[in-house]
Motif scaffolding. Structure first.
Motif, PDB file in Angstrom:
ATOM      1  N   UNK A  23       0.851  -1.201   0.000  1.00  0.00           N
ATOM      2  CA  UNK A  23       0.000   0.000   0.000  1.00  0.00           C
ATOM      3  C   UNK A  23       0.884   1.247   0.000  1.00  0.00           C
ATOM      4  N   UNK A  24       1.966   1.205   0.782  1.00  0.00           N
ATOM      5  CA  UNK A  24       2.901   2.340   0.851  1.00  0.00           C
ATOM      6  C   UNK A  24       3.497   2.664  -0.518  1.00  0.00           C
ATOM      7  N   UNK A  25       3.833   1.627  -1.290  1.00  0.00           N
ATOM      8  CA  UNK A  25       4.386   1.839  -2.642  1.00  0.00           C
ATOM      9  C   UNK A  25       3.351   2.557  -3.510  1.00  0.00           C
ATOM     10  N   UNK A  26       2.121   2.051  -3.488  1.00  0.00           N
ATOM     11  CA  UNK A  26       1.068   2.638  -4.328  1.00  0.00           C
ATOM     12  C   UNK A  26       0.806   4.091  -3.975  1.00  0.00           C
ATOM     13  N   UNK A  27       0.776   4.387  -2.658  1.00  0.00           N
ATOM     14  CA  UNK A  27       0.489   5.760  -2.225  1.00  0.00           C
ATOM     15  C   UNK A  27       1.675   6.690  -2.497  1.00  0.00           C
ATOM     16  N   UNK A  28       2.886   6.175  -2.331  1.00  0.00           N
ATOM     17  CA  UNK A  28       4.072   7.009  -2.595  1.00  0.00           C
ATOM     18  C   UNK A  28       4.124   7.385  -4.077  1.00  0.00           C
ATOM     19  N   UNK A  29       3.800   6.451  -4.956  1.00  0.00           N
ATOM     20  CA  UNK A  29       3.826   6.758  -6.396  1.00  0.00           C
ATOM     21  C   UNK A  29       2.691   7.718  -6.751  1.00  0.00           C
TER      22      UNK A  29
END
Ligand SMILES: [Zn+2]
Length: 446
Positions: A23-29
């Motif tokens: 989820x962190x990857x998706x939100x950071x991008x």
């Protein structure tokens, strides 16, 4: 529970254990959107995850693409799991980049989260020893067909040969060792019913940059000395509209021209008028036919006014054909992840994707999975349900990579070979100058 079910469960448990990271990857991008062929930070994030999971990779592919390979210990096909790196231009989006106006208003951030989630699941669960074949994790640049002038510049400078990422990766041979390719696109309940679904096909297109060149003159005092390029463009729009009754319903043709420059000054007869259009259709043949009629309409308008028209045609995407065997696999998958009633068959899609180009060469799956809210390419778009938007696509991709039906390959009939593809698409690049005035003077001199 059979062996495949056990492996899938093991991978899904691993993905669940890494839920916060995915989820962190998706939100950071989502908060660092980049336009196509410029996705350097996004590619860095992909590489960082590949490094951490012990995957070796190649980068800088088609400028920003990244490709990692997981080798199974049993023989089998090579499947590429794909995620698209690029954002769109939606400057008013609340999470747009203030400098560039780029925004993830199509959920490609969720595609990368899903791709990396699948990579984490398949590597960290230790299932590789039981995996038949190879899994390639491919972060692809530039799916959205935007910044056309910039990309034509890349082609003219020899930095790319095509305007989108998968086309370029095909040309560079990055799919030569791939048997089939799978990706999952985000969607939202505002657009699609159900939690997941699939169109059998979607349109292909070519893009045209058009310039009518007339002659400037005082618009009040002596308009008769000018040649009005805006009137030519207006006639061209009417002539294009007059073709519409010849487009067959089953070919799903869409032609949607716009005028991007209508003149210079109000008291001067417009001498330069610019237009752009896409020509879309369901089959390569229908696409060629409709594009021919559009060119004819443009030339006809130039002849009527006695002006010149420049028609620059650049290859868009070929029509998408979702592979029916991979679609079946996806349907079963959706039943496991979302429940029995959640899968939907969508109709043929009017839009286009460069997954279409790939689908002419190998079995391709390009379904939709919910998780977002709002409409694609609009300011209200976001991944609202992190589990459905980021985590479940990771599980679905990983589960399909484990389960790949062997009969996918034996029953696939390619639309064309790679050589035919390159020849066909490269031949679309064409600039024609038609001088409507010269036609008239030739007739008079006879
Ligand atoms: Zn998209």
């Amino acid at each position: 529970m059979n062996a495949v079910d056990l492996l899938q469960r093991q991978v899904c448990e691993t993905i669940d254990a890494h839920r916060a990271e995915i989820v962190g990857i998706g939100e950071a991008i989502m908060d660092a959107p980049e336009l196509g062929f410029k996705e350097r930070q996004t590619a860095d994030r992909v590489k960082e995850v590949f490094r951490r999971t012990g995957l070796s990779f190649d980068d800088g592919l088609a400028l920003t693409g990244v490709k990692a390979v997981l080798q199974g210990e049993k023989p089998g096909p090579t499947v590429a799991l794909m995620g698209e790196l690029d954002a769109l231009l939606v400057p008013d989006h609340p999470r747009a980049c203030p400098e560039t106006g780029a925004a993830h208003a199509c959920g490609h951030n969720a595609q990368i989260a899903g791709l990396l989630g699948a990579a984490i699941g398949l590597t960290q669960s230790g299932v590789a020893k039981d995996l038949a074949g190879r899994v390639i994790f491919l972060a692809v640049p530039a799916e959205e067909y935007v910044e056309i002038d910039y990309r034509i510049g890349l082609v003219k400078r020899g930095e790319t040969s095509f305007l989108t990422g998968k086309q370029e990766l095909i040309k560079l041979g990055l799919f030569d060792d791939v048997d089939m390719a799978i990706m999952i696109h985000s969607t939202s309940p505002d657009v699609h019913d159900g939690s997941a679904g699939l169109s059998p096909s979607s349109n292909g297109f070519v893009a045209k940059n058009i310039c009518f060149l007339g002659k400037a003159s005082h618009a009040g005092a002596y308009p008769e000395r000018g040649i009005n390029a805006l009137n030519a463009a207006q006639l061209a729009l009417s002539a294009i509209n007059a073709q519409r009754e010849t487009f067959r319903d089953e070919d799903c043709v869409r032609v949607h021209p716009i005028i991007t420059k209508g003149g210079d000054l109000v008291n001067v007869v417009p001498s330069e008028v610019r237009m752009e259009t896409y020509v879309r259709a369901k089959t390569p043949e229908a696409l060629l036919d409709a594009a021919m009629k559009v060119d004819r309409a443009l030339r006809g308008a130039a002849m009527a006014l006695g002006c010149r028209v420049e028609i620059e045609t650049v290859p868009g995407n070929l029509p998408l054909r979702n592979d029916p065997r991979l679609a079946e696999l996806f349907r079963n998958n959706v039943r496991v992840l979302f429940g029995d009633q959640e899968y939907r068959d969508y109709p043929h899609g009017g839009g286009s994707t460069d997954a279409g180009d790939l689908s002419q060469l190998m079995p391709v799956l390009h379904p939709m999975m919910t998780g977002a809210q709002g409409s694609h390419h609009q300011i209200d778009w976001q991944i609202a349900d992190h589990n459905a938007g980021y985590v479940l696509p990771a599980k679905s991709l990983a589960m399909m990579a484990i389960e790949l039906a062997r009969d996918v390959l034996s029953r696939f009939v390619p639309g064309m070979t790679k050589d035919e593809y390159l020849e066909r698409q490269l031949a679309v690049f064409r600039t024609e100058t038609f001088d409507g005035g010269a036609v008239e003077s030739r007739r008079e001199s006879k």
